[in-house]
Design a protein around this motif. Structure first.
Motif, PDB file in Angstrom:
ATOM      1  N   THR A   1       0.835  -1.209   0.000  1.00 51.23           N
ATOM      2  CA  THR A   1       0.000   0.000   0.000  1.00 51.23           C
ATOM      3  C   THR A   1       0.866   1.255   0.000  1.00 51.23           C
ATOM      4  O   THR A   1       0.355   2.362   0.151  1.00 51.23           O
ATOM      5  N   GLU A   2       2.182   1.076  -0.152  1.00 49.85           N
ATOM      6  CA  GLU A   2       3.067   2.235  -0.256  1.00 49.85           C
ATOM      7  C   GLU A   2       2.770   2.958  -1.565  1.00 49.85           C
ATOM      8  O   GLU A   2       2.375   2.343  -2.567  1.00 49.85           O
ATOM      9  N   THR A   3       2.972   4.267  -1.566  1.00 49.83           N
ATOM     10  CA  THR A   3       2.547   5.060  -2.723  1.00 49.83           C
ATOM     11  C   THR A   3       3.643   5.296  -3.747  1.00 49.83           C
ATOM     12  O   THR A   3       3.346   5.577  -4.906  1.00 49.83           O
ATOM     13  N   THR A   4       4.922   5.215  -3.362  1.00 45.44           N
ATOM     14  CA  THR A   4       6.012   5.458  -4.304  1.00 45.44           C
ATOM     15  C   THR A   4       7.005   4.305  -4.262  1.00 45.44           C
ATOM     16  O   THR A   4       7.043   3.522  -3.304  1.00 45.44           O
ATOM     17  N   VAL A   5       7.849   4.233  -5.308  1.00 47.48           N
ATOM     18  CA  VAL A   5       8.877   3.189  -5.382  1.00 47.48           C
ATOM     19  C   VAL A   5       9.847   3.319  -4.219  1.00 47.48           C
ATOM     20  O   VAL A   5      10.243   2.334  -3.592  1.00 47.48           O
ATOM     21  N   GLY A   6      10.236   4.568  -3.880  1.00 50.10           N
ATOM     22  CA  GLY A   6      11.155   4.788  -2.769  1.00 50.10           C
ATOM     23  C   GLY A   6      10.585   4.307  -1.448  1.00 50.10           C
ATOM     24  O   GLY A   6      11.284   3.650  -0.658  1.00 50.10           O
ATOM     25  N   ASP A   7       9.308   4.622  -1.186  1.00 40.65           N
ATOM     26  CA  ASP A   7       8.662   4.180   0.058  1.00 40.65           C
ATOM     27  C   ASP A   7       8.555   2.653   0.102  1.00 40.65           C
ATOM     28  O   ASP A   7       8.724   2.035   1.151  1.00 40.65           O
ATOM     29  N   PHE A   8       8.268   2.049  -1.048  1.00 40.31           N
ATOM     30  CA  PHE A   8       8.154   0.580  -1.113  1.00 40.31           C
ATOM     31  C   PHE A   8       9.492  -0.089  -0.788  1.00 40.31           C
ATOM     32  O   PHE A   8       9.551  -1.027   0.012  1.00 40.31           O
ATOM     33  N   LEU A   9      10.594   0.400  -1.403  1.00 45.38           N
ATOM     34  CA  LEU A   9      11.912  -0.192  -1.145  1.00 45.38           C
ATOM     35  C   LEU A   9      12.323   0.005   0.308  1.00 45.38           C
ATOM     36  O   LEU A   9      12.931  -0.890   0.921  1.00 45.38           O
ATOM     37  N   LYS A  10      11.975   1.170   0.875  1.00 45.33           N
ATOM     38  CA  LYS A  10      12.281   1.421   2.280  1.00 45.33           C
ATOM     39  C   LYS A  10      11.510   0.456   3.177  1.00 45.33           C
ATOM     40  O   LYS A  10      12.058  -0.079   4.156  1.00 45.33           O
ATOM     41  N   ALA A  11      10.241   0.214   2.845  1.00 47.77           N
ATOM     42  CA  ALA A  11       9.429  -0.703   3.643  1.00 47.77           C
ATOM     43  C   ALA A  11       9.956  -2.130   3.545  1.00 47.77           C
ATOM     44  O   ALA A  11       9.881  -2.901   4.513  1.00 47.77           O
ATOM     45  N   GLU A  12      10.520  -2.486   2.387  1.00 45.58           N
ATOM     46  CA  GLU A  12      11.083  -3.827   2.200  1.00 45.58           C
ATOM     47  C   GLU A  12      12.538  -3.913   2.671  1.00 45.58           C
ATOM     48  O   GLU A  12      13.170  -4.958   2.557  1.00 45.58           O
ATOM     49  N   LYS A  13      13.072  -2.795   3.212  1.00 47.26           N
ATOM     50  CA  LYS A  13      14.450  -2.719   3.726  1.00 47.26           C
ATOM     51  C   LYS A  13      15.475  -3.096   2.656  1.00 47.26           C
ATOM     52  O   LYS A  13      16.413  -3.858   2.887  1.00 47.26           O
ATOM     53  N   ILE A  14      15.281  -2.517   1.472  1.00 50.83           N
ATOM     54  CA  ILE A  14      16.196  -2.757   0.353  1.00 50.83           C
ATOM     55  C   ILE A  14      16.908  -1.453   0.019  1.00 50.83           C
ATOM     56  O   ILE A  14      16.266  -0.431  -0.239  1.00 50.83           O
ATOM     57  N   GLU A  15      18.240  -1.483   0.060  1.00 48.98           N
ATOM     58  CA  GLU A  15      19.041  -0.300  -0.241  1.00 48.98           C
ATOM     59  C   GLU A  15      19.530  -0.357  -1.687  1.00 48.98           C
ATOM     60  O   GLU A  15      19.932  -1.412  -2.175  1.00 48.98           O
ATOM     61  N   VAL A  16      19.515   0.793  -2.344  1.00 47.73           N
ATOM     62  CA  VAL A  16      20.023   0.915  -3.705  1.00 47.73           C
ATOM     63  C   VAL A  16      21.370   1.622  -3.637  1.00 47.73           C
ATOM     64  O   VAL A  16      21.458   2.788  -3.257  1.00 47.73           O
ATOM     65  N   GLY A  17      22.464   0.893  -3.968  1.00 49.52           N
ATOM     66  CA  GLY A  17      23.801   1.466  -3.916  1.00 49.52           C
ATOM     67  C   GLY A  17      23.997   2.549  -4.963  1.00 49.52           C
ATOM     68  O   GLY A  17      23.236   2.650  -5.935  1.00 49.52           O
ATOM     69  N   LYS A  18      25.031   3.360  -4.776  1.00 51.11           N
ATOM     70  CA  LYS A  18      25.260   4.481  -5.688  1.00 51.11           C
ATOM     71  C   LYS A  18      25.597   4.028  -7.106  1.00 51.11           C
ATOM     72  O   LYS A  18      25.373   4.765  -8.069  1.00 51.11           O
ATOM     73  N   ASN A  19      26.135   2.814  -7.259  1.00 47.43           N
ATOM     74  CA  ASN A  19      26.459   2.294  -8.587  1.00 47.43           C
ATOM     75  C   ASN A  19      25.359   1.397  -9.149  1.00 47.43           C
ATOM     76  O   ASN A  19      25.422   0.980 -10.307  1.00 47.43           O
ATOM     77  N   ASP A  20      24.355   1.063  -8.316  1.00 40.58           N
ATOM     78  CA  ASP A  20      23.297   0.152  -8.767  1.00 40.58           C
ATOM     79  C   ASP A  20      22.396   0.840  -9.797  1.00 40.58           C
ATOM     80  O   ASP A  20      22.295   2.070  -9.847  1.00 40.58           O
ATOM     81  N   GLN A  21      21.744   0.009 -10.598  1.00 36.73           N
ATOM     82  CA  GLN A  21      20.840   0.526 -11.632  1.00 36.73           C
ATOM     83  C   GLN A  21      19.400   0.138 -11.277  1.00 36.73           C
ATOM     84  O   GLN A  21      19.090  -1.041 -11.122  1.00 36.73           O
ATOM     85  N   LEU A  22      18.544   1.158 -11.143  1.00 35.63           N
ATOM     86  CA  LEU A  22      17.126   0.970 -10.818  1.00 35.63           C
ATOM     87  C   LEU A  22      16.302   1.386 -12.031  1.00 35.63           C
ATOM     88  O   LEU A  22      16.537   2.454 -12.602  1.00 35.63           O
TER      89      LEU A  22
END
Length: 337
Positions: free
Chosen positions: A108-129
């Motif tokens: 029920t999260e509204t944005t991709v950022g909120d969803f990844l935060k809720a799933e405790k997934i970090e996106v590294g500075k070199n990672d591709q989203l």
């Protein structure tokens, strides 16, 4: 008297009707409905109605909406005042991180950022989203995170020494004497490799230090016929069929090369295209392979393309004029060591 009575009755009737209209208008409630996954806003007037009825009047199926959305008010409670309603999507999302298999999740999260935060997934500075962090979550959205890792190592390569022969009239004929021992040299390289989901994409090798070899000197007694200097033998071997433009190659193939220039996009390996970037079919030439193309020069297989199949390659040029001038031509593709 009759005329006065008619006027009074007429005024009374008008006042009565006006009160009914005003009362009716006061009973109507303005309802504004927004969605977490859509930009659309619904504004409607409701007379003692419910959210389900208001949505039905606007052409929506309340039963379907109840299954997918969580409402900020009760679905079947009549509106008592002007109300703002927010429907939060309980959306199905596909999530793939690195080389893992995609997972189906509800959120029920509204944005991709909120969803990844809720799933405790970090996106590294070199990672591709594949999506922006502020992108809205919609039903069926696929989120892909490619993990990019940079590794830096050192590699040492030895350099064989050469042998030099000198005549010495003081030595007996045919006698040999080593007057200087040979010593191998070495080249030290910094090797930078990029890995995408654990698989090597691009490798860059840079010379950072060099120790020259020491020549072996052999003194030969006068009168002895000298053998051919080893330096000459080495040169002849080095200039054999395994080199092109001074570069060692292990394989060559015939193909077609087309010139192309900047599109504003990154390459398939995540780099910014520049002179020396070559698009290939990775089923024929693996990404990261060093290549040499006569007329173009040295490059690295860093990109792919929809029309790049088999022995067809694309060569990057800094300007459109250079790419057009190159056009499309038959070439020999050298796979460098």
């Amino acid at each position: 008297m009759k005329k006065t009575l008619i006027i009074v009755l007429g005024v009374a009737t008008i006042l009565l009707l006006s009160g009914t209209v005003v009362g009716y208008a006061m009973m109507k409630k303005e309802v504004t409905i927004t969605f977490s996954d859509k930009d659309k806003t619904i504004t409607t007037d409701v007379l003692n109605g419910t959210l389900s009825e208001a949505l039905a009047e606007e052409g929506y199926d309340p039963k379907k909406l109840k299954k997918q959305y969580k409402s900020s008010v009760k679905w079947d409670q009549p509106f008592q005042k002007d109300t703002k309603v927010h429907l939060t999507c309980n959306c199905s999302v596909s999530l793939k991180v690195g080389g893992e298999k995609p997972k189906k999740l509800k959120t029920t999260e509204t944005t991709v950022g909120d969803f990844l935060k809720a799933e405790k997934i970090e996106v590294g500075k070199n990672d591709q989203l594949n999506a922006a962090l502020d992108q809205k979550i919609t039903n069926g959205l696929a989120i892909i995170i490619d993990k990019i890792e940079k590794r830096v190592d050192k590699k040492v390569e030895q350099i064989d020494y050469k042998t030099k022969k000198k005549e010495d009239p003081d030595l007996p004929k045919g006698e040999k004497k080593v007057t200087q021992e040979g010593k191998k040299g070495k080249e030290i390289y910094q090797v930078t490799a990029l890995y995408k989901n654990g698989k090597s994409m691009v490798t860059d090798k840079k010379l950072i230090d060099k120790v020259d070899p020491v020549t072996k000197i052999v003194t030969v007694g006068s009168g002895e016929v000298e053998e051919e200097p080893e330096e000459k033998k080495d040169t002849e071997v080095a200039s054999g069929g395994s080199r092109i433009a001074g570069l060692k190659y292990k394989k060559s193939m015939e193909g077609e090369a087309t010139g192309y220039t900047a599109t504003g996009n990154k390459t398939a390996t995540g780099t910014t295209p520049s002179r020396g970037t070559i698009a290939v079919d990775p089923n024929v030439i693996p990404l990261g392979t060093r290549l040499y193309i006569p007329g173009y020069g040295e490059g690295v297989a860093e990109d792919t393309g929809g029309a790049v199949n088999g022995n067809t390659i694309d060569l990057f040029f800094e300007s459109r004029e250079e790419a057009v001038q190159w056009g499309r031509r038959n070439v020999t593709i050298y796979i460098l060591e």
